[in-house]
Design a protein around this motif. Structure first.
Motif, PDB file in Angstrom:
ATOM      1  N   PHE A   1      -1.197 -45.487  10.478  1.00 21.85           N
ATOM      2  CA  PHE A   1      -2.825 -45.116   9.935  1.00 21.85           C
ATOM      3  C   PHE A   1      -3.796 -45.864   8.978  1.00 21.85           C
ATOM      4  CE2 PHE A   1      -4.255 -42.763   6.088  1.00 21.85           C
ATOM      5  CZ  PHE A   1      -5.314 -41.806   6.061  1.00 21.85           C
ATOM      6  N   ALA A   2      -2.704 -46.543   8.530  1.00 22.07           N
ATOM      7  CA  ALA A   2      -3.524 -47.779   7.366  1.00 22.07           C
ATOM      8  C   ALA A   2      -4.239 -48.577   8.350  1.00 22.07           C
ATOM      9  CB  ALA A   2      -2.599 -48.499   6.600  1.00 22.07           C
ATOM     10  N   LEU A   3      -3.055 -48.981   9.822  1.00 18.65           N
ATOM     11  CA  LEU A   3      -4.179 -49.407  10.731  1.00 18.65           C
ATOM     12  C   LEU A   3      -6.264 -49.284  11.116  1.00 18.65           C
ATOM     13  CD1 LEU A   3      -1.675 -51.121  13.272  1.00 18.65           C
ATOM     14  CD2 LEU A   3      -2.802 -52.356  10.912  1.00 18.65           C
ATOM     15  N   GLY A   4      -6.036 -48.123  11.396  1.00 20.61           N
ATOM     16  CA  GLY A   4      -7.121 -47.600  11.889  1.00 20.61           C
ATOM     17  C   GLY A   4      -7.943 -47.529  10.503  1.00 20.61           C
ATOM     18  N   THR A   5      -7.953 -47.157   9.790  1.00 13.70           N
ATOM     19  CA  THR A   5      -8.552 -46.390   7.951  1.00 13.70           C
ATOM     20  C   THR A   5      -9.212 -47.793   7.494  1.00 13.70           C
ATOM     21  OG1 THR A   5      -6.793 -44.579   8.472  1.00 13.70           O
ATOM     22  CG2 THR A   5      -8.347 -45.457   5.943  1.00 13.70           C
ATOM     23  N   VAL A   6      -7.895 -48.400   7.228  1.00 13.62           N
ATOM     24  CA  VAL A   6      -8.958 -49.915   6.752  1.00 13.62           C
ATOM     25  C   VAL A   6      -9.667 -50.672   7.058  1.00 13.62           C
ATOM     26  CG1 VAL A   6      -7.833 -51.996   6.460  1.00 13.62           C
ATOM     27  CG2 VAL A   6      -6.480 -50.743   5.179  1.00 13.62           C
TER      28      VAL A   6
ATOM     29  N   VAL B   1     -15.855 -62.304   9.674  1.00 15.13           N
ATOM     30  CA  VAL B   1     -14.234 -62.844   9.137  1.00 15.13           C
ATOM     31  C   VAL B   1     -14.444 -60.732   8.829  1.00 15.13           C
ATOM     32  CG1 VAL B   1     -13.444 -62.619   7.106  1.00 15.13           C
ATOM     33  CG2 VAL B   1     -14.378 -65.033   7.947  1.00 15.13           C
ATOM     34  N   VAL B   2     -14.588 -60.382   8.561  1.00 14.44           N
ATOM     35  CA  VAL B   2     -14.600 -59.074   8.298  1.00 14.44           C
ATOM     36  C   VAL B   2     -14.342 -58.146   9.148  1.00 14.44           C
ATOM     37  CG1 VAL B   2     -15.980 -56.528   6.927  1.00 14.44           C
ATOM     38  CG2 VAL B   2     -15.660 -58.731   5.788  1.00 14.44           C
ATOM     39  N   ALA B   3     -15.396 -58.767  10.743  1.00 11.36           N
ATOM     40  CA  ALA B   3     -15.621 -58.048  11.307  1.00 11.36           C
ATOM     41  C   ALA B   3     -14.575 -58.135  12.536  1.00 11.36           C
ATOM     42  CB  ALA B   3     -16.522 -57.964  12.449  1.00 11.36           C
ATOM     43  N   ALA B   4     -13.966 -59.910  12.263  1.00 16.29           N
ATOM     44  CA  ALA B   4     -12.844 -60.247  13.154  1.00 16.29           C
ATOM     45  C   ALA B   4     -11.302 -59.879  12.278  1.00 16.29           C
ATOM     46  CB  ALA B   4     -12.510 -61.424  12.514  1.00 16.29           C
ATOM     47  N   LEU B   5     -11.158 -58.862  11.309  1.00 15.01           N
ATOM     48  CA  LEU B   5     -10.279 -58.732  10.672  1.00 15.01           C
ATOM     49  C   LEU B   5     -10.206 -57.233  10.715  1.00 15.01           C
ATOM     50  CD1 LEU B   5     -10.046 -59.845   6.597  1.00 15.01           C
ATOM     51  CD2 LEU B   5      -8.306 -59.980   8.954  1.00 15.01           C
ATOM     52  N   ALA B   6     -11.773 -56.258  11.130  1.00  9.33           N
ATOM     53  CA  ALA B   6     -11.585 -54.804  11.986  1.00  9.33           C
ATOM     54  C   ALA B   6     -11.169 -54.681  13.003  1.00  9.33           C
ATOM     55  CB  ALA B   6     -13.210 -54.489  11.871  1.00  9.33           C
ATOM     56  N   CYS B   7     -11.031 -55.628  13.879  1.00 10.60           N
ATOM     57  CA  CYS B   7     -10.801 -55.481  15.210  1.00 10.60           C
ATOM     58  C   CYS B   7      -9.490 -56.439  15.204  1.00 10.60           C
ATOM     59  CB  CYS B   7     -12.183 -56.983  16.332  1.00 10.60           C
ATOM     60  SG  CYS B   7     -13.138 -56.195  16.142  1.00 10.60           S
ATOM     61  N   GLY B   8      -9.273 -56.819  14.357  1.00  7.63           N
ATOM     62  CA  GLY B   8      -7.398 -57.365  14.693  1.00  7.63           C
ATOM     63  C   GLY B   8      -6.316 -55.735  14.509  1.00  7.63           C
ATOM     64  N   LEU B   9      -7.625 -54.885  13.383  1.00  3.76           N
ATOM     65  CA  LEU B   9      -6.165 -54.545  12.459  1.00  3.76           C
ATOM     66  C   LEU B   9      -6.265 -52.938  13.472  1.00  3.76           C
ATOM     67  CD1 LEU B   9      -7.452 -53.983   8.835  1.00  3.76           C
ATOM     68  CD2 LEU B   9      -5.341 -54.668   9.988  1.00  3.76           C
ATOM     69  N   VAL B  10      -7.302 -53.147  13.876  1.00  2.00           N
ATOM     70  CA  VAL B  10      -7.492 -51.511  15.665  1.00  2.00           C
ATOM     71  C   VAL B  10      -7.141 -51.561  16.872  1.00  2.00           C
ATOM     72  CG1 VAL B  10      -9.166 -51.108  16.957  1.00  2.00           C
ATOM     73  CG2 VAL B  10     -10.195 -50.725  14.661  1.00  2.00           C
ATOM     74  N   ILE B  11      -7.278 -53.129  17.119  1.00  2.00           N
ATOM     75  CA  ILE B  11      -6.200 -54.263  18.438  1.00  2.00           C
ATOM     76  C   ILE B  11      -4.724 -53.792  18.586  1.00  2.00           C
ATOM     77  CG2 ILE B  11      -5.793 -55.291  19.991  1.00  2.00           C
ATOM     78  CD1 ILE B  11      -8.866 -56.439  19.805  1.00  2.00           C
ATOM     79  N   ASP B  12      -4.222 -53.726  16.739  1.00  2.00           N
ATOM     80  CA  ASP B  12      -3.054 -53.825  16.270  1.00  2.00           C
ATOM     81  C   ASP B  12      -1.870 -52.433  16.285  1.00  2.00           C
ATOM     82  OD1 ASP B  12      -0.127 -55.168  15.938  1.00  2.00           O
ATOM     83  OD2 ASP B  12      -0.668 -54.241  13.750  1.00  2.00           O
ATOM     84  N   THR B  13      -3.181 -51.217  16.561  1.00  2.00           N
ATOM     85  CA  THR B  13      -2.911 -49.368  16.321  1.00  2.00           C
ATOM     86  C   THR B  13      -2.201 -49.973  17.730  1.00  2.00           C
ATOM     87  OG1 THR B  13      -5.080 -48.894  17.749  1.00  2.00           O
ATOM     88  CG2 THR B  13      -4.438 -49.032  15.206  1.00  2.00           C
ATOM     89  N   MET B  14      -2.528 -50.212  19.194  1.00  2.00           N
ATOM     90  CA  MET B  14      -1.863 -50.674  20.118  1.00  2.00           C
ATOM     91  C   MET B  14      -0.482 -51.235  19.861  1.00  2.00           C
ATOM     92  SD  MET B  14      -3.741 -51.192  23.008  1.00  2.00           S
ATOM     93  CE  MET B  14      -2.789 -50.034  24.414  1.00  2.00           C
ATOM     94  N   LEU B  15      -0.256 -51.641  19.203  1.00  2.00           N
ATOM     95  CA  LEU B  15       1.117 -52.417  19.069  1.00  2.00           C
ATOM     96  C   LEU B  15       2.320 -51.636  17.989  1.00  2.00           C
ATOM     97  CD1 LEU B  15       3.430 -54.639  19.764  1.00  2.00           C
ATOM     98  CD2 LEU B  15       2.281 -55.635  17.326  1.00  2.00           C
ATOM     99  N   MET B  16       1.524 -51.284  17.261  1.00  2.00           N
ATOM    100  CA  MET B  16       2.015 -50.536  16.508  1.00  2.00           C
ATOM    101  C   MET B  16       2.387 -48.047  17.385  1.00  2.00           C
ATOM    102  SD  MET B  16       3.448 -49.730  13.283  1.00  2.00           S
ATOM    103  CE  MET B  16       2.484 -51.302  12.059  1.00  2.00           C
TER     104      MET B  16
END
Length: 303
Positions: free
Chosen positions: A230-235, A183-198
């Motif tokens: 910034f928050a997406l990649g950092t978190v 779950v932790v890895a999943a959230l990390a992946c989702g946040l990083v991938i969302d940087t493209m949308l952001m």
């Protein structure tokens, strides 16, 4: 470019973005491997399903963003095949149908494999529900009467369908369970991938506002785009650091290398602020996303 040519279809499926489908499956498979549950056939089927569904979503997005007025031939971002007239309406609709059916066929194969190998806890209904949700997301992200991307829910959808669902489901199919680490890895992946949308939404904020596409950046302002990126990649990196508690030192520390290049891209994004010059940041974000996926996957395998 010749109409409906192979080059046009390659442009339409957006190869630069396909890492978003590969990364979650790679990370989940690495976790399954270290936990003694890796199944190569299942991993390959998950890769195929993820890539086919992402291609489907990209084609639907290409078609419907143009129909809704969000993508015009003079858009700031990379060329869109349909908006440029490289693919005809009939061919685009047929292509969407073909990719959807191919993904469904792979999904059926995945269901058969999981049932044959006894990794399903709920008779396969959980896979059917997840697969149906993925197809619904691919269409209703930009299509339909209430598209998610047009109502401020694009980022949440990306984190869910490019993070939590693919990582947890890939791990579950191979191991028959799901763990807190997954779950932790999943959230990390989702946040990083969302940087493209952001970064996309930050660049397109003025065009989106004009056509009624109410992204988070449009609704809350450009500052949310800058600091949200910034928050997406950092978190995401902070979540990886939490894996130290599980004894996964390399999985926790290697993503710090991603953070260094991510910060450089963020500073460039803030400095450029608007216009098609932000496409450089989009390219770097895609590169950084792949780097994160490689670092986290390798880190998990190293222990």
């Amino acid at each position: 470019m010749k109409t409906n040519s192979l080059s046009a279809w390659i442009l339409a499926v957006r190869p630069y973005s396909l890492g978003a489908g590969i990364i979650p499956v790679a990370v989940a498979s690495a976790l399954a491997f270290t936990d003694g549950g890796f199944r190569p056939a299942a991993a390959l089927l998950c890769f195929a399903f993820a890539l086919l569904m992402q291609c489907t979503a990209n084609l639907v997005n290409d078609l419907w963003d143009f129909l809704k007025g969000a993508d015009q031939p003079d858009r700031l971002g990379p060329d869109r095949a349909f908006a440029k007239g490289y693919i005809t309406p009939g061919a685009m609709k047929a292509g969407i149908a073909v990719f959807t059916l191919a993904a469904a066929a792979v999904g059926c194969g995945l269901l058969w494999w999981a049932a044959a190998h006894g990794t399903l806890r709920y008779g396969g209904w959980e896979l059917i529900a997840a697969g149906a949700a993925c197809i619904v997301f691919a269409y209703f992200y930009t299509a339909g009467p209430w598209p998610l991307a047009y109502h401020g829910l694009g980022d949440a959808a990306v984190i869910l369908f490019f993070g939590l669902i693919p990582v947890c489901l890939t791990y579950y199919i191979q191991t028959g369970t799901c763990t807190a680490e997954a779950v932790v890895a999943a959230l990390a992946c989702g946040l990083v991938i969302d940087t493209m949308l952001m970064v996309n939404n930050f660049r397109d904020r003025e065009e989106d506002a004009r056509c009624g596409k109410r992204t988070i950046v449009v609704c809350l302002g450009a500052g949310v785009g800058r600091w949200g990126y910034f928050a997406l990649g950092t978190v995401a990196v902070a979540l990886c650091l939490s894996l130290l508690a599980a004894g996964r030192m390399w999985a926790a520390l290697l993503p710090l290398l991603y953070w260094a290049v991510f910060l450089a891209t963020w500073r460039k994004m803030v400095r450029i602020d608007h216009g098609d010059a932000l496409n450089v940041c989009l390219g770097e974000t895609a590169r950084n996303m792949l780097l994160f996926g490689v670092l986290l996957t390798v880190g998990i395998l190293l222990g």
